[in-house]
Design a protein around this motif. Structure first.
Motif, PDB file in Angstrom:
ATOM      1  N   PRO A 152       0.819  -1.213   0.000  1.00 41.71           N
ATOM      2  CA  PRO A 152       0.000   0.000   0.000  1.00 41.71           C
ATOM      3  C   PRO A 152       0.855   1.266   0.000  1.00 41.71           C
ATOM      4  N   ALA A 153       0.318   2.332  -0.547  1.00 44.44           N
ATOM      5  CA  ALA A 153       1.020   3.620  -0.580  1.00 44.44           C
ATOM      6  C   ALA A 153       0.885   4.318   0.767  1.00 44.44           C
ATOM      7  N   GLY A 154       1.956   4.955   1.193  1.00 46.01           N
ATOM      8  CA  GLY A 154       1.940   5.688   2.453  1.00 46.01           C
ATOM      9  C   GLY A 154       1.498   7.128   2.258  1.00 46.01           C
ATOM     10  N   LEU A 155       1.302   7.809   3.372  1.00 40.15           N
ATOM     11  CA  LEU A 155       0.819   9.187   3.355  1.00 40.15           C
ATOM     12  C   LEU A 155       1.737  10.091   2.540  1.00 40.15           C
ATOM     13  N   ARG A 156       3.036   9.919   2.665  1.00 38.76           N
ATOM     14  CA  ARG A 156       3.991  10.768   1.946  1.00 38.76           C
ATOM     15  C   ARG A 156       3.822  10.635   0.439  1.00 38.76           C
ATOM     16  N   THR A 157       3.501   9.441  -0.030  1.00 43.38           N
ATOM     17  CA  THR A 157       3.307   9.200  -1.457  1.00 43.38           C
ATOM     18  C   THR A 157       1.966   9.733  -1.942  1.00 43.38           C
ATOM     19  N   LEU A 158       0.942   9.654  -1.093  1.00 41.66           N
ATOM     20  CA  LEU A 158      -0.409  10.051  -1.493  1.00 41.66           C
ATOM     21  C   LEU A 158      -0.613  11.565  -1.506  1.00 41.66           C
ATOM     22  N   ILE A 159       0.195  12.312  -0.758  1.00 40.38           N
ATOM     23  CA  ILE A 159       0.040  13.768  -0.706  1.00 40.38           C
ATOM     24  C   ILE A 159       0.411  14.386  -2.059  1.00 40.38           C
ATOM     25  N   PRO A 160      -0.458  15.195  -2.649  1.00 40.40           N
ATOM     26  CA  PRO A 160      -0.152  15.800  -3.956  1.00 40.40           C
ATOM     27  C   PRO A 160       1.035  16.758  -3.872  1.00 40.40           C
ATOM     28  N   ALA A 161       1.711  16.931  -5.005  1.00 39.38           N
ATOM     29  CA  ALA A 161       2.937  17.749  -5.041  1.00 39.38           C
ATOM     30  C   ALA A 161       2.692  19.180  -4.553  1.00 39.38           C
ATOM     31  N   GLY A 162       1.514  19.725  -4.826  1.00 36.06           N
ATOM     32  CA  GLY A 162       1.219  21.093  -4.412  1.00 36.06           C
ATOM     33  C   GLY A 162       1.105  21.262  -2.909  1.00 36.06           C
ATOM     34  N   ASN A 163       0.998  20.173  -2.172  1.00 30.99           N
ATOM     35  CA  ASN A 163       0.878  20.238  -0.719  1.00 30.99           C
ATOM     36  C   ASN A 163       2.164  19.836  -0.013  1.00 30.99           C
ATOM     37  N   VAL A 164       3.251  19.783  -0.760  1.00 35.32           N
ATOM     38  CA  VAL A 164       4.570  19.494  -0.186  1.00 35.32           C
ATOM     39  C   VAL A 164       5.300  20.817   0.006  1.00 35.32           C
ATOM     40  N   LEU A 165       5.528  21.208   1.243  1.00 34.76           N
ATOM     41  CA  LEU A 165       6.151  22.491   1.588  1.00 34.76           C
ATOM     42  C   LEU A 165       7.552  22.270   2.134  1.00 34.76           C
ATOM     43  N   THR A 166       8.378  23.322   2.076  1.00 34.88           N
ATOM     44  CA  THR A 166       9.753  23.270   2.586  1.00 34.88           C
ATOM     45  C   THR A 166       9.917  24.304   3.689  1.00 34.88           C
ATOM     46  N   ILE A 167      10.664  23.957   4.739  1.00 36.64           N
ATOM     47  CA  ILE A 167      10.835  24.885   5.862  1.00 36.64           C
ATOM     48  C   ILE A 167      11.694  26.077   5.452  1.00 36.64           C
ATOM     49  N   SER A 168      11.602  27.117   6.252  1.00 33.04           N
ATOM     50  CA  SER A 168      12.432  28.312   6.053  1.00 33.04           C
ATOM     51  C   SER A 168      13.873  28.010   6.441  1.00 33.04           C
ATOM     52  N   ALA A 169      14.752  28.937   6.097  1.00 39.42           N
ATOM     53  CA  ALA A 169      16.186  28.687   6.265  1.00 39.42           C
ATOM     54  C   ALA A 169      16.629  28.619   7.726  1.00 39.42           C
ATOM     55  N   ASP A 170      16.081  29.466   8.599  1.00 35.84           N
ATOM     56  CA  ASP A 170      16.546  29.471   9.992  1.00 35.84           C
ATOM     57  C   ASP A 170      15.503  28.835  10.905  1.00 35.84           C
ATOM     58  N   THR A 171      15.877  28.688  12.178  1.00 34.15           N
ATOM     59  CA  THR A 171      14.992  28.006  13.134  1.00 34.15           C
ATOM     60  C   THR A 171      14.587  28.923  14.284  1.00 34.15           C
ATOM     61  N   SER A 172      14.373  30.188  13.980  1.00 32.01           N
ATOM     62  CA  SER A 172      13.893  31.107  15.017  1.00 32.01           C
ATOM     63  C   SER A 172      12.435  30.792  15.329  1.00 32.01           C
TER      64      SER A 172
ATOM     65  N   ILE B   8       5.588 -18.760  13.711  1.00 36.67           N
ATOM     66  CA  ILE B   8       4.194 -18.453  13.443  1.00 36.67           C
ATOM     67  C   ILE B   8       4.155 -17.363  12.371  1.00 36.67           C
ATOM     68  N   ARG B   9       3.452 -17.636  11.290  1.00 35.62           N
ATOM     69  CA  ARG B   9       3.317 -16.631  10.223  1.00 35.62           C
ATOM     70  C   ARG B   9       1.892 -16.104  10.207  1.00 35.62           C
ATOM     71  N   LEU B  10       1.787 -14.799  10.344  1.00 34.21           N
ATOM     72  CA  LEU B  10       0.492 -14.128  10.302  1.00 34.21           C
ATOM     73  C   LEU B  10       0.368 -13.359   9.003  1.00 34.21           C
ATOM     74  N   ILE B  11      -0.777 -13.464   8.371  1.00 37.57           N
ATOM     75  CA  ILE B  11      -1.048 -12.717   7.141  1.00 37.57           C
ATOM     76  C   ILE B  11      -2.311 -11.893   7.336  1.00 37.57           C
ATOM     77  N   GLU B  12      -2.232 -10.607   7.041  1.00 34.21           N
ATOM     78  CA  GLU B  12      -3.418  -9.755   6.991  1.00 34.21           C
ATOM     79  C   GLU B  12      -3.355  -8.962   5.692  1.00 34.21           C
ATOM     80  N   GLU B  13      -4.487  -8.504   5.229  1.00 28.03           N
ATOM     81  CA  GLU B  13      -4.552  -7.818   3.936  1.00 28.03           C
ATOM     82  C   GLU B  13      -5.254  -6.475   4.072  1.00 28.03           C
ATOM     83  N   HIS B  14      -4.701  -5.471   3.408  1.00 35.49           N
ATOM     84  CA  HIS B  14      -5.285  -4.128   3.462  1.00 35.49           C
ATOM     85  C   HIS B  14      -4.745  -3.287   2.314  1.00 35.49           C
ATOM     86  N   ASP B  15      -5.273  -2.090   2.171  1.00 32.02           N
ATOM     87  CA  ASP B  15      -4.770  -1.116   1.205  1.00 32.02           C
ATOM     88  C   ASP B  15      -5.112   0.276   1.730  1.00 32.02           C
TER      89      ASP B  15
END
Length: 438
Positions: free
Chosen positions: A268-288, A412-419
Protein backbone atom coordinates in the motif's frame (compact mmCIF):
# COMPACT_ATOMS: atom_id res chain seq x y z
CA UNK A 1 -18.33 -18.48 10.64
CA UNK A 2 -18.84 -18.71 6.88
CA UNK A 3 -22.19 -16.93 7.00
CA UNK A 4 -20.59 -13.91 8.70
CA UNK A 5 -18.00 -13.59 5.96
CA UNK A 6 -20.67 -13.96 3.26
CA UNK A 7 -22.83 -11.24 4.79
CA UNK A 8 -19.81 -8.94 5.08
CA UNK A 9 -19.01 -9.54 1.39
CA UNK A 10 -22.63 -8.80 0.44
CA UNK A 11 -22.54 -5.53 2.36
CA UNK A 12 -19.39 -4.48 0.48
CA UNK A 13 -20.96 -5.29 -2.91
CA UNK A 14 -24.10 -3.33 -2.07
CA UNK A 15 -21.98 -0.38 -0.89
CA UNK A 16 -20.09 -0.44 -4.21
CA UNK A 17 -23.38 -0.39 -6.17
CA UNK A 18 -24.68 2.45 -4.04
CA UNK A 19 -21.47 4.38 -4.69
CA UNK A 20 -21.97 4.11 -8.46
CA UNK A 21 -25.50 5.48 -8.26
CA UNK A 22 -24.47 8.23 -5.85
CA UNK A 23 -21.66 9.37 -8.15
CA UNK A 24 -24.08 9.60 -11.08
CA UNK A 25 -26.65 11.46 -8.96
CA UNK A 26 -24.04 14.00 -7.89
CA UNK A 27 -23.06 14.50 -11.53
CA UNK A 28 -26.22 16.46 -12.39
CA UNK A 29 -28.39 13.39 -11.84
CA UNK A 30 -27.18 11.70 -15.02
CA UNK A 31 -27.81 8.08 -15.98
CA UNK A 32 -25.09 5.48 -15.67
CA UNK A 33 -22.78 5.24 -18.67
CA UNK A 34 -22.69 1.99 -20.62
CA UNK A 35 -19.47 0.99 -18.86
CA UNK A 36 -20.87 1.90 -15.45
CA UNK A 37 -24.10 0.00 -16.16
CA UNK A 38 -22.10 -3.11 -17.08
CA UNK A 39 -20.15 -2.85 -13.83
CA UNK A 40 -23.37 -2.26 -11.88
CA UNK A 41 -25.05 -5.31 -13.45
CA UNK A 42 -22.01 -7.45 -12.65
CA UNK A 43 -22.19 -6.36 -9.02
CA UNK A 44 -25.92 -7.15 -8.98
CA UNK A 45 -25.23 -10.69 -10.20
CA UNK A 46 -22.50 -11.06 -7.58
CA UNK A 47 -24.97 -9.94 -4.91
CA UNK A 48 -27.53 -12.53 -6.07
CA UNK A 49 -24.90 -15.25 -5.82
CA UNK A 50 -23.98 -14.20 -2.29
CA UNK A 51 -27.65 -14.10 -1.29
CA UNK A 52 -28.05 -17.67 -2.53
CA UNK A 53 -25.03 -18.84 -0.53
CA UNK A 54 -26.30 -17.05 2.59
CA UNK A 55 -29.66 -18.77 2.18
CA UNK A 56 -27.89 -22.15 1.99
CA UNK A 57 -25.90 -21.41 5.15
CA UNK A 58 -29.03 -20.29 7.01
CA UNK A 59 -30.81 -23.49 5.94
CA UNK A 60 -27.87 -25.58 7.18
CA UNK A 61 -27.80 -23.76 10.52
CA UNK A 62 -31.53 -24.39 10.97
CA UNK A 63 -31.04 -28.11 10.25
CA UNK A 64 -28.15 -28.34 12.68
CA UNK A 65 -30.25 -26.65 15.34
CA UNK A 66 -33.16 -29.04 14.84
CA UNK A 67 -30.84 -32.06 14.95
CA UNK A 68 -28.99 -30.98 18.09
CA UNK A 69 -29.40 -33.16 21.19
CA UNK A 70 -29.07 -31.99 24.78
CA UNK A 71 -26.04 -32.99 26.84
CA UNK A 72 -27.08 -35.46 29.52
CA UNK A 73 -25.67 -35.57 33.02
CA UNK A 74 -25.76 -38.76 35.11
CA UNK A 75 -27.91 -38.17 38.18
CA UNK A 76 -29.20 -34.88 36.82
CA UNK A 77 -32.72 -33.59 37.21
CA UNK A 78 -35.06 -35.61 35.04
CA UNK A 79 -37.70 -34.22 32.75
CA UNK A 80 -41.44 -34.96 32.90
CA UNK A 81 -40.82 -37.75 30.40
CA UNK A 82 -38.38 -39.29 32.91
CA UNK A 83 -35.45 -38.48 30.63
CA UNK A 84 -31.98 -37.64 31.95
CA UNK A 85 -31.49 -34.04 32.98
CA UNK A 86 -29.75 -31.51 30.73
CA UNK A 87 -27.10 -28.90 31.36
CA UNK A 88 -28.23 -25.31 30.78
CA UNK A 89 -26.25 -23.35 28.20
CA UNK A 90 -23.01 -22.11 29.68
CA UNK A 91 -22.17 -18.44 29.58
CA UNK A 92 -19.56 -17.89 26.87
CA UNK A 93 -16.12 -17.06 28.19
CA UNK A 94 -15.15 -13.43 27.81
CA UNK A 95 -11.91 -13.52 25.86
CA UNK A 96 -9.43 -10.65 25.79
CA UNK A 97 -9.44 -8.81 22.44
CA UNK A 98 -7.13 -10.57 20.03
CA UNK A 99 -6.32 -13.42 22.44
CA UNK A 100 -8.14 -15.94 20.25
CA UNK A 101 -5.57 -15.26 17.52
CA UNK A 102 -2.87 -16.20 20.03
CA UNK A 103 -4.74 -19.38 20.99
CA UNK A 104 -5.20 -20.44 17.39
CA UNK A 105 -1.52 -19.78 16.72
CA UNK A 106 -0.47 -21.96 19.65
CA UNK A 107 -2.87 -24.76 18.65
CA UNK A 108 -1.47 -24.76 15.10
CA UNK A 109 2.13 -24.65 16.34
CA UNK A 110 1.69 -27.37 18.96
CA UNK A 111 0.18 -29.89 16.52
CA UNK A 112 1.98 -28.98 13.32
CA UNK A 113 -1.17 -27.57 11.72
CA UNK A 114 -1.88 -30.71 9.66
CA UNK A 115 -4.72 -32.30 11.62
CA UNK A 116 -7.53 -29.92 12.52
CA UNK A 117 -9.06 -32.42 14.94
CA UNK A 118 -5.79 -32.60 16.84
CA UNK A 119 -5.62 -28.81 16.88
CA UNK A 120 -9.15 -28.56 18.26
CA UNK A 121 -8.45 -31.20 20.91
CA UNK A 122 -5.29 -29.36 21.97
CA UNK A 123 -7.11 -26.04 22.23
CA UNK A 124 -10.00 -27.64 24.13
CA UNK A 125 -7.62 -29.27 26.61
CA UNK A 126 -6.01 -25.94 27.50
CA UNK A 127 -8.74 -23.33 27.09
CA UNK A 128 -11.98 -25.30 27.16
CA UNK A 129 -14.88 -26.20 24.88
CA UNK A 130 -15.47 -22.72 23.43
CA UNK A 131 -11.94 -22.36 22.04
CA UNK A 132 -11.89 -25.99 20.92
CA UNK A 133 -15.10 -25.49 18.94
CA UNK A 134 -13.78 -22.31 17.30
CA UNK A 135 -10.59 -24.08 16.20
CA UNK A 136 -12.62 -27.08 14.95
CA UNK A 137 -14.77 -24.79 12.78
CA UNK A 138 -11.92 -22.85 11.18
CA UNK A 139 -11.64 -22.83 7.42
CA UNK A 140 -8.39 -23.66 5.68
CA UNK A 141 -6.99 -20.86 3.56
CA UNK A 142 -7.12 -21.49 -0.16
CA UNK A 143 -4.36 -18.93 -0.76
CA UNK A 144 -1.93 -20.00 1.98
CA UNK A 145 -0.70 -23.60 2.11
CA UNK A 146 -1.20 -24.98 5.59
CA UNK A 147 -2.82 -21.74 6.73
CA UNK A 148 -6.07 -21.31 8.63
CA UNK A 149 -8.50 -18.40 8.56
CA UNK A 150 -9.32 -16.97 11.97
CA UNK A 151 -13.03 -16.22 12.44
CA UNK A 152 -13.87 -12.71 11.20
CA UNK A 153 -15.00 -11.49 14.63
CA UNK A 154 -11.69 -12.44 16.25
CA UNK A 155 -9.72 -11.11 13.29
CA UNK A 156 -11.46 -7.75 13.80
CA UNK A 157 -10.45 -7.83 17.48
CA UNK A 158 -6.84 -8.44 16.50
CA UNK A 159 -6.77 -5.66 13.89
CA UNK A 160 -8.41 -3.35 16.44
CA UNK A 161 -5.37 -3.84 18.68
CA UNK A 162 -3.21 -2.28 15.96
CA UNK A 163 -4.94 1.12 16.31
CA UNK A 164 -2.99 2.43 19.34
CA UNK A 165 0.26 1.04 17.92
CA UNK A 166 0.00 2.42 14.37
CA UNK A 167 0.08 6.21 14.42
CA UNK A 168 -2.06 6.74 11.29
CA UNK A 169 -4.77 4.43 12.66
CA UNK A 170 -4.55 6.05 16.09
CA UNK A 171 -4.92 9.57 14.67
CA UNK A 172 -8.34 8.69 13.28
CA UNK A 173 -7.84 6.97 9.92
CA UNK A 174 -11.09 5.39 8.78
CA UNK A 175 -11.08 1.61 8.40
CA UNK A 176 -13.50 0.37 5.73
CA UNK A 177 -14.44 -3.26 5.04
CA UNK A 178 -12.94 -4.88 1.96
CA UNK A 179 -14.00 -8.52 2.45
CA UNK A 180 -13.57 -9.62 -1.16
CA UNK A 181 -10.22 -7.86 -1.45
CA UNK A 182 -11.38 -4.98 -3.65
CA UNK A 183 -13.24 -1.73 -3.13
CA UNK A 184 -14.26 1.04 -5.54
CA UNK A 185 -15.88 4.29 -4.46
CA UNK A 186 -15.87 7.96 -5.35
CA UNK A 187 -13.44 10.48 -3.90
CA UNK A 188 -13.37 14.26 -3.79
CA UNK A 189 -10.82 15.91 -6.06
CA UNK A 190 -11.68 19.59 -5.58
CA UNK A 191 -13.97 22.13 -3.98
CA UNK A 192 -17.56 22.87 -4.96
CA UNK A 193 -18.67 25.75 -7.16
CA UNK A 194 -21.53 28.05 -6.27
CA UNK A 195 -22.66 31.55 -7.20
CA UNK A 196 -25.55 34.01 -7.39
CA UNK A 197 -27.53 34.10 -10.63
CA UNK A 198 -30.32 36.13 -12.09
CA UNK A 199 -33.66 34.95 -13.37
CA UNK A 200 -33.47 32.33 -16.15
CA UNK A 201 -29.70 32.16 -15.84
CA UNK A 202 -28.15 28.71 -15.56
CA UNK A 203 -27.09 27.72 -12.06
CA UNK A 204 -23.44 26.74 -11.55
CA UNK A 205 -22.52 23.18 -10.70
CA UNK A 206 -22.70 22.81 -6.93
CA UNK A 207 -21.59 19.21 -6.49
CA UNK A 208 -18.03 18.40 -5.45
CA UNK A 209 -15.74 17.33 -8.30
CA UNK A 210 -15.25 13.63 -7.84
CA UNK A 211 -12.96 10.92 -9.11
CA UNK A 212 -12.72 7.17 -8.63
CA UNK A 213 -10.98 5.62 -5.66
CA UNK A 214 -9.87 2.01 -5.94
CA UNK A 215 -8.31 -0.25 -3.33
CA UNK A 216 -7.11 -3.83 -3.69
CA UNK A 217 -5.82 -6.01 -0.89
CA UNK A 218 -2.05 -6.00 -0.31
CA UNK A 219 -0.59 -8.81 1.79
CA UNK A 220 1.35 -8.11 5.00
CA UNK A 221 3.28 -11.07 6.44
CA UNK A 222 4.61 -11.10 9.96
CA UNK A 223 6.78 -13.94 11.32
CA UNK A 224 7.21 -14.50 15.04
CA UNK A 225 9.47 -17.25 16.49
CA UNK A 226 8.13 -19.02 19.62
CA UNK A 227 10.17 -21.47 21.67
CA UNK A 228 8.80 -24.99 21.63
CA UNK A 229 9.24 -25.15 25.39
CA UNK A 230 6.77 -22.29 25.73
CA UNK A 231 4.32 -24.03 23.39
CA UNK A 232 4.57 -27.28 25.36
CA UNK A 233 3.75 -25.40 28.54
CA UNK A 234 1.03 -23.22 26.99
CA UNK A 235 -1.64 -22.07 29.40
CA UNK A 236 -3.73 -19.03 30.17
CA UNK A 237 -1.52 -15.98 29.69
CA UNK A 238 0.72 -17.48 27.02
CA UNK A 239 -1.97 -16.85 24.39
CA UNK A 240 -1.86 -13.12 25.24
CA UNK A 241 1.94 -13.16 25.00
CA UNK A 242 1.86 -14.71 21.54
CA UNK A 243 -0.89 -12.29 20.50
CA UNK A 244 1.19 -9.31 21.66
CA UNK A 245 4.24 -10.53 19.72
CA UNK A 246 2.13 -10.86 16.56
CA UNK A 247 0.54 -7.43 17.09
CA UNK A 248 3.93 -5.78 17.62
CA UNK A 249 5.43 -7.37 14.52
CA UNK A 250 2.49 -6.33 12.30
CA UNK A 251 2.20 -2.84 13.84
CA UNK A 252 5.84 -1.92 13.22
CA UNK A 253 5.54 -2.63 9.51
CA UNK A 254 2.10 -0.98 9.19
CA UNK A 255 3.40 2.16 10.90
CA UNK A 256 6.30 2.44 8.47
CA UNK A 257 4.28 1.61 5.34
CA UNK A 258 1.25 3.79 6.08
CA UNK A 259 3.52 6.81 6.51
CA UNK A 260 6.27 6.58 3.92
CA UNK A 261 5.57 3.50 1.81
CA UNK A 262 6.10 4.12 -1.89
CA UNK A 263 3.21 1.90 -2.93
CA UNK A 264 3.22 -0.82 -5.57
CA UNK A 265 1.20 -3.74 -6.87
CA UNK A 266 2.10 -5.60 -3.68
CA UNK A 267 2.34 -2.86 -1.04
CA UNK A 268 0.00 0.00 0.00
CA UNK A 269 1.02 3.62 -0.58
CA UNK A 270 1.94 5.69 2.45
CA UNK A 271 0.82 9.19 3.35
CA UNK A 272 3.99 10.77 1.95
CA UNK A 273 3.31 9.20 -1.46
CA UNK A 274 -0.41 10.05 -1.49
CA UNK A 275 0.04 13.77 -0.71
CA UNK A 276 -0.15 15.80 -3.96
CA UNK A 277 2.94 17.75 -5.04
CA UNK A 278 1.22 21.09 -4.41
CA UNK A 279 0.88 20.24 -0.72
CA UNK A 280 4.57 19.49 -0.19
CA UNK A 281 6.15 22.49 1.59
CA UNK A 282 9.75 23.27 2.59
CA UNK A 283 10.84 24.88 5.86
CA UNK A 284 12.43 28.31 6.05
CA UNK A 285 16.19 28.69 6.27
CA UNK A 286 16.55 29.47 9.99
CA UNK A 287 14.99 28.01 13.13
CA UNK A 288 13.89 31.11 15.02
CA UNK A 289 10.59 31.05 16.86
CA UNK A 290 9.14 33.39 14.26
CA UNK A 291 9.99 31.15 11.28
CA UNK A 292 9.00 27.96 13.11
CA UNK A 293 5.59 29.46 13.89
CA UNK A 294 5.25 30.69 10.32
CA UNK A 295 6.16 27.30 8.84
CA UNK A 296 3.65 25.48 11.04
CA UNK A 297 1.02 28.03 10.05
CA UNK A 298 1.74 27.54 6.34
CA UNK A 299 1.41 23.79 6.78
CA UNK A 300 -1.94 24.05 8.51
CA UNK A 301 -3.26 26.74 6.14
CA UNK A 302 -2.57 24.55 3.11
CA UNK A 303 -5.16 22.06 4.37
CA UNK A 304 -7.64 24.67 5.64
CA UNK A 305 -7.67 26.51 2.30
CA UNK A 306 -8.59 23.26 0.54
CA UNK A 307 -11.97 23.32 2.35
CA UNK A 308 -11.26 20.00 4.05
CA UNK A 309 -13.90 19.03 6.65
CA UNK A 310 -11.24 19.24 9.43
CA UNK A 311 -13.04 16.48 11.36
CA UNK A 312 -10.03 14.66 12.85
CA UNK A 313 -7.03 16.87 12.21
CA UNK A 314 -3.63 16.40 13.75
CA UNK A 315 0.13 16.36 13.29
CA UNK A 316 2.56 13.46 12.89
CA UNK A 317 6.24 14.02 13.60
CA UNK A 318 9.36 12.30 14.90
CA UNK A 319 10.29 12.28 18.61
CA UNK A 320 13.25 14.58 17.82
CA UNK A 321 11.07 17.28 16.24
CA UNK A 322 8.49 16.97 19.03
CA UNK A 323 11.21 17.45 21.65
CA UNK A 324 12.49 20.53 19.82
CA UNK A 325 9.03 22.11 19.82
CA UNK A 326 8.49 21.19 23.47
CA UNK A 327 11.73 22.92 24.51
CA UNK A 328 11.54 25.93 22.16
CA UNK A 329 11.44 29.16 24.19
CA UNK A 330 10.62 32.79 23.49
CA UNK A 331 12.81 35.82 24.27
CA UNK A 332 11.64 35.77 27.90
CA UNK A 333 12.58 32.14 28.47
CA UNK A 334 8.98 30.88 28.41
CA UNK A 335 8.11 27.72 26.52
CA UNK A 336 6.62 28.68 23.16
CA UNK A 337 4.51 25.52 22.87
CA UNK A 338 3.99 24.16 26.40
CA UNK A 339 1.05 22.05 25.22
CA UNK A 340 3.41 19.76 23.27
CA UNK A 341 4.24 18.04 26.57
CA UNK A 342 0.53 17.11 26.72
CA UNK A 343 0.54 15.60 23.22
CA UNK A 344 -0.89 18.45 21.17
CA UNK A 345 0.23 21.49 19.19
CA UNK A 346 -2.27 24.29 19.56
CA UNK A 347 -5.67 22.57 19.55
CA UNK A 348 -4.57 19.61 17.42
CA UNK A 349 -3.17 16.28 18.71
CA UNK A 350 0.32 15.10 17.85
CA UNK A 351 1.18 11.58 16.76
CA UNK A 352 4.82 10.84 17.56
CA UNK A 353 6.60 7.92 15.90
CA UNK A 354 10.12 6.85 14.95
CA UNK A 355 8.65 5.80 11.59
CA UNK A 356 9.15 9.44 10.57
CA UNK A 357 12.94 9.45 9.95
CA UNK A 358 15.42 12.09 11.13
CA UNK A 359 18.08 11.18 8.55
CA UNK A 360 16.48 12.40 5.33
CA UNK A 361 17.95 14.87 2.81
CA UNK A 362 21.41 15.21 1.31
CA UNK A 363 22.96 15.89 4.70
CA UNK A 364 21.15 13.05 6.41
CA UNK A 365 19.79 15.42 9.06
CA UNK A 366 16.28 16.27 7.86
CA UNK A 367 12.82 15.14 8.91
CA UNK A 368 9.15 15.80 8.03
CA UNK A 369 5.95 17.00 9.71
CA UNK A 370 2.53 15.91 8.48
CA UNK A 371 -0.76 17.70 9.08
CA UNK A 372 -4.22 16.83 7.85
CA UNK A 373 -7.67 15.40 8.42
CA UNK A 374 -7.09 11.75 9.23
CA UNK A 375 -10.72 10.88 8.69
CA UNK A 376 -9.95 11.29 4.98
CA UNK A 377 -7.24 8.58 5.15
CA UNK A 378 -8.92 5.28 4.29
CA UNK A 379 -7.58 1.85 5.24
CA UNK A 380 -9.35 -0.93 3.39
CA UNK A 381 -9.22 -4.00 5.66
CA UNK A 382 -10.31 -7.50 4.72
CA UNK A 383 -10.67 -8.24 8.45
CA UNK A 384 -9.30 -11.71 7.87
CA UNK A 385 -6.21 -12.98 9.66
CA UNK A 386 -4.52 -16.13 8.37
CA UNK A 387 -2.14 -18.17 10.55
CA UNK A 388 0.35 -20.91 9.67
CA UNK A 389 3.24 -22.55 11.51
CA UNK A 390 6.54 -24.25 10.68
CA UNK A 391 9.31 -25.93 12.67
CA UNK A 392 11.65 -26.21 9.66
CA UNK A 393 11.60 -22.69 8.17
CA UNK A 394 14.36 -20.15 8.67
CA UNK A 395 14.20 -16.46 9.50
CA UNK A 396 16.52 -13.46 9.58
CA UNK A 397 17.32 -11.75 12.88
CA UNK A 398 19.90 -8.97 13.25
CA UNK A 399 21.19 -9.77 9.77
CA UNK A 400 21.74 -13.46 10.52
CA UNK A 401 19.78 -16.40 9.14
CA UNK A 402 18.50 -18.66 11.90
CA UNK A 403 16.94 -22.09 11.65
CA UNK A 404 13.77 -22.72 13.63
CA UNK A 405 14.71 -26.42 13.87
CA UNK A 406 18.18 -25.68 15.25
CA UNK A 407 16.78 -23.15 17.72
CA UNK A 408 14.00 -25.55 18.88
CA UNK A 409 11.45 -22.96 17.83
CA UNK A 410 8.26 -22.81 15.83
CA UNK A 411 7.68 -19.92 13.44
CA UNK A 412 4.19 -18.45 13.44
CA UNK A 413 3.32 -16.63 10.22
CA UNK A 414 0.49 -14.13 10.30
CA UNK A 415 -1.05 -12.72 7.14
CA UNK A 416 -3.42 -9.75 6.99
CA UNK A 417 -4.55 -7.82 3.94
CA UNK A 418 -5.29 -4.13 3.46
CA UNK A 419 -4.77 -1.12 1.20
CA UNK A 420 -4.74 2.66 1.63
CA UNK A 421 -6.13 5.71 -0.17
CA UNK A 422 -7.10 9.35 0.45
CA UNK A 423 -10.80 10.18 0.23
CA UNK A 424 -9.88 13.82 -0.50
CA UNK A 425 -6.65 14.51 -2.42
CA UNK A 426 -5.81 17.74 -0.55
CA UNK A 427 -6.66 16.50 2.95
CA UNK A 428 -2.97 16.46 3.95
CA UNK A 429 0.15 18.56 3.63
CA UNK A 430 3.75 17.81 4.60
CA UNK A 431 6.57 20.11 5.71
CA UNK A 432 9.90 18.78 4.43
CA UNK A 433 13.55 19.59 5.12
CA UNK A 434 12.86 19.93 8.85
CA UNK A 435 16.20 20.24 10.66
CA UNK A 436 14.78 21.21 14.06
CA UNK A 437 16.63 19.43 16.85
CA UNK A 438 16.69 20.07 20.61
Amino acid sequence: MRITALKTSLAAVVASMDGMLEAAANDNGRDLTAEEQTAFDAKAEEAKGLQAKIAQEEQLLALKSSAATPVTVPGGTTTTANQPGTVPAAVAEKIEPGAMVGRVAIAIAATGGQDQRAMAAHAQGIWGDQTGQIVANMEQSTATKGGYLVDTAYSRDFIGLLRPRVVVRNMGARSVPMPDGNLSMRKQTGTSQAGYVGEREPAPTTGFPVGELKMSAKTLRAIVPITNQLIRRASFGVDAMVRDDLVTSAAIKEDQQFLRGVGSATAPAGLRTLIPAGNVLTISADTSLETVTSDLGRLRLKVINANVPMAKCGYIMSPTVAMFLENLRDANGNKAFPEVAEGRLGIYPIGITTSVPDNLGAGGNESEIYFGDFEQFLIGDTYQVTLAASTEAAYVEDGQVKSAFAQDETLIRLIEEHDTQLRYDSAFAVLTGVTWKP
